[in-house]
Every structure is written in C-alpha cells, then in structure tokens.
Design a protein around this motif. Structure first.
Motif, PDB file in Angstrom:
ATOM      1  N   GLU A  83       0.828  -1.206   0.000  1.00 54.24           N
ATOM      2  CA  GLU A  83       0.000   0.000   0.000  1.00 54.24           C
ATOM      3  C   GLU A  83       0.865   1.261   0.000  1.00 54.24           C
ATOM      4  N   ALA A 103      -8.521   2.211  -4.965  1.00 49.32           N
ATOM      5  CA  ALA A 103      -9.175   0.954  -4.584  1.00 49.32           C
ATOM      6  C   ALA A 103      -9.502   0.122  -5.818  1.00 49.32           C
ATOM      7  N   GLU A 104      -9.959   0.782  -6.878  1.00 53.14           N
ATOM      8  CA  GLU A 104     -10.276   0.059  -8.119  1.00 53.14           C
ATOM      9  C   GLU A 104      -9.028  -0.560  -8.727  1.00 53.14           C
ATOM     10  N   VAL A 106      -6.222  -1.374  -7.182  1.00 53.17           N
ATOM     11  CA  VAL A 106      -5.750  -2.463  -6.316  1.00 53.17           C
ATOM     12  C   VAL A 106      -6.576  -3.720  -6.544  1.00 53.17           C
ATOM     13  N   GLU A 107      -7.885  -3.557  -6.672  1.00 56.52           N
ATOM     14  CA  GLU A 107      -8.746  -4.715  -6.896  1.00 56.52           C
ATOM     15  C   GLU A 107      -8.467  -5.358  -8.251  1.00 56.52           C
ATOM     16  N   ARG A 108      -8.288  -4.548  -9.268  1.00 56.29           N
ATOM     17  CA  ARG A 108      -8.114  -5.084 -10.616  1.00 56.29           C
ATOM     18  C   ARG A 108      -6.759  -5.755 -10.804  1.00 56.29           C
ATOM     19  N   GLY A 110      -5.476  -7.416  -8.311  1.00 59.39           N
ATOM     20  CA  GLY A 110      -5.561  -8.577  -7.422  1.00 59.39           C
ATOM     21  C   GLY A 110      -4.710  -8.509  -6.176  1.00 59.39           C
ATOM     22  N   VAL A 112      -5.761  -6.867  -3.141  1.00 57.12           N
ATOM     23  CA  VAL A 112      -6.544  -6.405  -1.992  1.00 57.12           C
ATOM     24  C   VAL A 112      -6.060  -7.051  -0.696  1.00 57.12           C
ATOM     25  N   ARG A 113      -5.684  -8.319  -0.747  1.00 54.09           N
ATOM     26  CA  ARG A 113      -5.267  -9.038   0.465  1.00 54.09           C
ATOM     27  C   ARG A 113      -3.758  -8.965   0.694  1.00 54.09           C
ATOM     28  N   THR A 156      -3.837 -13.349 -15.022  1.00 47.40           N
ATOM     29  CA  THR A 156      -3.487 -12.057 -14.443  1.00 47.40           C
ATOM     30  C   THR A 156      -2.972 -11.111 -15.523  1.00 47.40           C
ATOM     31  N   GLU A 159      -5.867  -9.607 -17.262  1.00 48.92           N
ATOM     32  CA  GLU A 159      -6.534  -8.595 -16.433  1.00 48.92           C
ATOM     33  C   GLU A 159      -5.744  -7.290 -16.420  1.00 48.92           C
TER      34      GLU A 159
END
Length: 229
Positions: A83, A103-104, A106-108, A110, A112-113, A156, A159
């Motif tokens: 982050e 946030a978008e 980071v999600e796209r 992969g 987030v975790r 990936t 994506e």
C-alpha cells in the motif's frame, strides 16, 4: 548505437506496443521518452514540454507528476508495504490520491489481500502487479511499461492488459508498452517493431497473427549472432 535516427510520435489517448529482438533499442526508447535517460542528440517532447531543456530536478518533478513507469525489475521500495509503495508517488508530490480510483486499481491487479505485505513477501508476479498499481494510482498522462506482463500468469496478464486498455479508452491516458508477447501487443492500437535501433515496422492494430508473422520474418532476416546479442 542504441537508437539510430528514430523519429516517432505517440498520440494522446492511445496504446502503443513496442517490439523487437533483445538489444534493438526498445527499452532505451522508453527511458529516453520518460526522461530517465538523455539522448545524445535530438529532442524528446512530452506534450509541449521539451525534456532536453530541463534540469535533473525538473525532470524528477515531471516524472513524478506526469509520468508512470512500470519497470521490468519492479523497483519497489523494500522497506515499505504494498500500500505504501502504491501511494508513494502521491506522497512525494504532496497530492491527495483519489481513494476510489486507488481501490479500483488495487482490486483489478488482485492485491486487496496483500496491501500490508512487503515486497519480499510477494511472488514476482505480485510484485509486478504492485508496480503496475503504483504507476496507475496517480492517473499520469503517460504510462511507460517495460514488459509489464512478463512475470504474470495468463489470467493475471489478461486482467492487467484490460486495465491498461481501460485507462486509455475511459480516461484518455497514453500507454507505451515494450513487450515480446504478440498477445499482449494485440491489445494496442499500434505496434512498432524495432531492429538495430531503427523502426522497421509501424502497424495499426495488426492482430496477433500478423504481429507473430512480422517478428518471425524479422528473425529470419537477422544473422544468428545478432539475434542472440
């Protein structure tokens, strides 16, 4: 000579793939265009800004504010979390990032975790995704990518390429991407093929088959020693 009398322009809001054998000048083109290296002759223009007239401090500020770069070697800061790496350009510029956009991104990609992990705790593919997210987080005018999908699995990679395509189509950003992969290049509006520091092909939306054919033909024309260099 890394680049030999190269004259190229890139339209705003387009995606260009730069291809060619190893040592053909692809990465040098990216580094000069992004203000990381200075050409020994000629000019580099970003919009109306002449990079050749700028000081090192001015170039640093330009890269921070207007350019995103995805390095082949990731270049993440090992002491920072994922982050913190992603938000580092915003922190250095003193500009508040757009939380929804970050946030978008980071999600796209992969991750987030993985936001609290450090680079050493990630796989090579995850580190590349973090580098891509960092480059996109500030919505730069131009995003330069040096083999952005080289360390990624097929899903990936697709994506990430779709995300790069989306920032061009939806946000009007410009992407210039070095790649060896014809499938990755097929996402681009244009494919430039380099050999021996020169542009030997400049093709609008050629498709995977034509890209592969052009690269194969180029390989047949080059001596074995040159291909391996």
């Amino acid at each position: 000579m890394a680049l030999d009398d190269v004259d190229a322009g890139f339209r705003r809001g387009t995606m260009t793939a730069v291809m060619g054998p190893s040592g053909s000048g692809k990465s040098t083109l990216l580094h000069c265009a992004a203000g990381l290296d200075r050409p020994t002759s000629g000019r580099v223009l970003l919009g109306g800004t002449d990079l050749s007239r700028m000081s090192e401090k001015q170039l640093t500020e330009l890269r921070r504010d207007r350019v995103g770069f995805v390095f082949q070697a990731f270049n993440l800061v090992g002491a920072l979390t994922v982050e913190q790496n992603i938000l580092l350009p915003s922190r250095l510029s003193g500009r508040k990032p757009d939380p929804a956009w970050v946030a978008e991104v980071v999600e796209r990609v992969g991750l987030v975790r993985r936001l609290r992990h450090r680079p050493s705790e990630l796989s090579g593919g995850q580190q590349q995704r973090a580098a891509i997210a960092r480059a996109l987080a500030t919505r730069p005018e131009v995003i330069f990518c040096d083999e952005p999908t080289g360390a990624l699995d097929t899903q990936t990679a697709a994506e990430v390429l779709e995300l790069l395509r989306a920032v061009v189509d939806e946000s009007g950003q410009t992407v210039i991407m070095v790649t060896h992969d014809p499938v990755a290049a097929s996402y681009a509006d244009r494919v430039m093929v380099f050999a021996d520091g020169r542009i030997v092909q400049d093709m609008p939306q050629p498709g995977v088959r034509r890209i592969a054919e052009q690269l194969a033909a180029l390989g047949r024309r080059r001596p074995v020693a040159a291909r391996e260099g």
